[in-house]
Design an enzyme around this catalytic site. Structure first.
Site, PDB file in Angstrom:
ATOM      1  CG  ASP A  48      38.562  41.021  38.682  1.00  0.00           C
ATOM      2  OD1 ASP A  48      38.900  40.378  37.665  1.00  0.00           O
ATOM      3  OD2 ASP A  48      37.509  40.778  39.321  1.00  0.00           O
ATOM      4  CE1 TYR A  53      31.715  40.352  41.108  1.00  0.00           C
ATOM      5  CE2 TYR A  53      33.610  41.781  40.830  1.00  0.00           C
ATOM      6  CZ  TYR A  53      33.073  40.516  40.940  1.00  0.00           C
ATOM      7  OH  TYR A  53      33.899  39.424  40.881  1.00  0.00           O
ATOM      8  CE  LYS A  82      35.554  38.636  37.201  1.00  0.00           C
ATOM      9  NZ  LYS A  82      35.548  39.901  37.966  1.00  0.00           N
ATOM     10  CG  HIS A 115      30.989  36.475  36.520  1.00  0.00           C
ATOM     11  ND1 HIS A 115      30.663  37.732  36.981  1.00  0.00           N
ATOM     12  CD2 HIS A 115      31.644  35.885  37.553  1.00  0.00           C
ATOM     13  CE1 HIS A 115      31.105  37.885  38.216  1.00  0.00           C
ATOM     14  NE2 HIS A 115      31.688  36.774  38.587  1.00  0.00           N
TER      15      HIS A 115
END
Length: 281
Positions: A48, A53, A82, A115
């Site tokens: 994931d 990120y 996401k 998200h």
């Protein structure tokens, strides 16, 4: 209830998703490739990540290395990313998906999520996800950090029901109302920060249970997730900790022990409250 790391849960569109995976939140891009490669080699099949990120390239490199070092094929893995809050128009969502796919070096995603809901900013983005799903570019679509009211609104216009709601979930934040809503609407709940970002690793209540089974606090919490039907995505950069987190299928918490952990709920968050934080950029 899953009985092995690679066991799957059937989502509401029929797709099989591993009942436990690896999260890569707050892992630097340069460290992610080895982390993901190690995870896949020791048995994890679900990874994931997210655009925000900043490590999708590393995840993609780790996948590439793992497919080279094992006999696995891309189809054996379940990859999630996401769309972030700065691009939730229809066109921006399509572009964000294509950028994530390029960074990951993949031909498709197994799961793509919105998200954060923001202040009802997700209508056009969800329509984009539905179209990407119709085109076969994503095997399943879902959301993160949606409350029951967010989901109720989404279901009022969605052509396709989300398969997943990924939220902060751990013994101190059990979100019973949301959990019940998701169960009633066949939306799978998935836990981020299942260990409360380390905040429960020394908790005395859980430690008493852990000592009985010769397990760590983390293992007891992840076992509690499994028995609650929750998909968990704990993060660990260390291969030995990945193995330890997965070593939860040789014991069963009693009803009394489950009730003891259930009684720990304080609705205490380590992350933002979706109802209070807009993430407007």
């Amino acid at each position: 209830m899953i009985t092995h790391l690679q066991d799957t849960i059937t989502l509401n569109n029929g797709l099989q998703m591993p009942g436990m995976g690896l999260g890569v939140f707050q892992v630097a891009n340069g460290a992610t490739a080895e982390m993901v490669k190690n995870a896949i080699e020791v048995g994890y099949r679900s990874i994931d990540t997210a655009a925000i990120y900043g490590n999708e390239e590393g995840v993609g490199e780790g996948i590439k290395q793992a497919l080279t070092s094992t006999s696995l094929q891309r189809e054996d893995l379940f990859i999630t990313s996401k769309v972030w809050n700065d691009g939730l128009s229809y066109e921006e969502t399509i572009t964000a998906y294509e950028k994530s796919l390029e960074k990951l070096g993949l031909d498709y995603l197994d799961l793509y999520l919105i998200h954060w809901p923001g202040k009802d900013k997700y209508t056009d983005s969800w329509k984009a996800l539905e179209d990407l799903y119709d085109q076969g570019k994503i095997k399943a679509i879902g959301v993160c950090n949606f409350t029951a009211s967010h989901l109720q609104n989404l279901l009022s216009f969605a052509r396709i029901k989300p398969v997943i709601n990924q939220v902060e979930f751990h013994p101190r934040l059990q979100q019973a109302e949301l959990h019940s809503f998701c169960n009633n609407h066949q939306i799978q709940l998935e836990a981020w920060a299942p260990l409360m970002q380390g905040g429960l690793l020394e908790d005395e209540t859980i430690s008493k249970i852990a000592i009985k089974y010769g397990k760590s606090n983390a293992q007891v919490i992840l076992r509690w997730d499994v028995q609650n039907g929750i998909i968990a995505i704990p993060k660990s950069v260390r291969r030995e900790r990945m193995l330890q987190n997965a070593d939860i299928f040789d014991f069963l918490l009693t009803d009394e022990e489950m009730a003891t952990i259930n009684a720990m709920n304080l609705e205490q968050r380590v992350g933002p409250n979706p109802n209070e934080f807009d993430f407007a950029l």
